[in-house]
Design an enzyme around this catalytic site. Structure first.
Site, PDB file in Angstrom:
ATOM      1  N   LYS A  67       0.809  -1.226   0.000  1.00 11.67           N
ATOM      2  CA  LYS A  67       0.000   0.000   0.000  1.00 11.67           C
ATOM      3  C   LYS A  67       0.838   1.271   0.000  1.00 11.67           C
ATOM      4  O   LYS A  67       0.454   2.275  -0.602  1.00 11.67           O
ATOM      5  CB  LYS A  67      -0.944   0.017   1.203  1.00 11.67           C
ATOM      6  N   ASP A 108      -9.908   2.511   2.457  1.00 14.00           N
ATOM      7  CA  ASP A 108      -9.791   1.948   3.809  1.00 14.00           C
ATOM      8  C   ASP A 108     -10.460   2.860   4.833  1.00 14.00           C
ATOM      9  O   ASP A 108     -11.299   2.426   5.621  1.00 14.00           O
ATOM     10  CB  ASP A 108      -8.321   1.749   4.187  1.00 14.00           C
TER      11      ASP A 108
END
Length: 291
Positions: free
Chosen positions: A79, A115
């Site tokens: 990420k 997220d």
């Protein structure tokens, strides 16, 4: 959100990560695609199975584009590493320094993050009256930063960040404070003291997931004056969630975050707003929790 995608009916997507064989994302995305009248194929690009690492990300992105992928979800441990390889970041992804959704559009690679928004949506669905509470966040890794961002973005008065690595807690607090202000986020060392000044507790560590049994906080600190949230969803009923329910706490389990991450990614990839309730029902079927 990303600018509207051109009207299309076929998409090729993938998930890049390590040890992702049990991911429910392909099933959720493909099912919602069918229900929306789209042909959507979703593939797992598992670093363990395919033998690639962070250093191979530039080649992987290049080949994904050449092979006709329309987008990729990105998970651990990629990420942060993917960020400098992209052509554009949304403001939230830049704030977080992490991307979990890459959209290939008009020859460019666009980095997005669902997220934090997925966590925020899940929280508000269960505890809409607690969005302004003070909370203690245990775990300052990628999930922790995203959860902290989600809590603060929706109006939390204060977030205290604690991690087994104090330097990581400090770094998380500094990153969040740049966006939300020093008065709203603090790195802490004493969990009991921090909880005495909070209404909520969030576990953003892997502790509680399959292969990592236990709880990230001592059970004696969990009481009915707290709401309790867990980002772990394998299993949905973690030891922390189970104890919190037994103690009479209001609980936000990890499944909601997983569902709303997928909701946000689907919209970025296709330009269409999916049916969040339908995705949630499918998630419940996949996890054996459907009523």
């Amino acid at each position: 959100m990303t600018s509207p995608a051109p009207e299309r009916h076929s998409y090729l997507l993938g998930l890049v990560g390590q040890g992702i064989g049990a991911s429910l994302t392909p099933a959720m995305q493909e099912r919602e695609g069918r229900e929306s009248g789209l042909h959507l194929s979703y593939r797992l690009l598992d670093a363990d199975r395919m033998g690639f690492g962070v250093e191979d990300l530039p080649d992987l992105l290049s080949w994904a584009r050449r092979l006709g992928f329309d987008g990729l979800n990105v998970t651990h441990p990629f990420k942060q590493a993917v960020v400098p390889l992209l052509d554009e970041l949304s403001d939230d992804a830049a704030d977080l320094g992490a991307v979990n959704t890459v959209v290939f559009r008009d020859g460019r690679m666009l980095g997005r993050n669902t997220d934090w928004s997925g966590y925020g949506r899940a929280f508000r669905q269960v505890l809409p009256d607690r969005v302004e509470d003070r909370a203690v966040l245990v775990g300052a890794g990628g999930a922790g930063v995203a959860v902290g961002y989600g809590l603060l973005e929706q109006g939390a008065e204060h977030v205290a960040v604690l991690d087994s690595d104090p330097e990581r807690a400090d770094a998380c607090a500094v990153r969040l404070a740049k966006r939300f202000g020093d008065e709203r986020v603090t790195a802490v060392r004493d969990l009991e003291r921090a909880l005495a000044d909070a209404q909520g507790l969030v576990n953003a560590t892997p502790i509680g997931m399959l292969g990592h049994p236990g709880m990230a906080v001592p059970g004696r600190l969990v009481h009915d004056g707290l709401w309790v949230s867990d980002v772990v969803y394998f299993p949905l009923e973690t030891e922390l969630v189970r104890l919190a329910r037994e103690r009479g706490c209001r609980v936000v389990p990890g499944g909601g975050m997983a569902v709303h991450q997928a909701v946000g990614a689907f919209e970025y990839f296709t330009g269409r707003v999916p049916d969040a309730e339908r995705i949630a029902r499918h998630f419940a079927e996949l996890t054996g929790t459907a009523a």
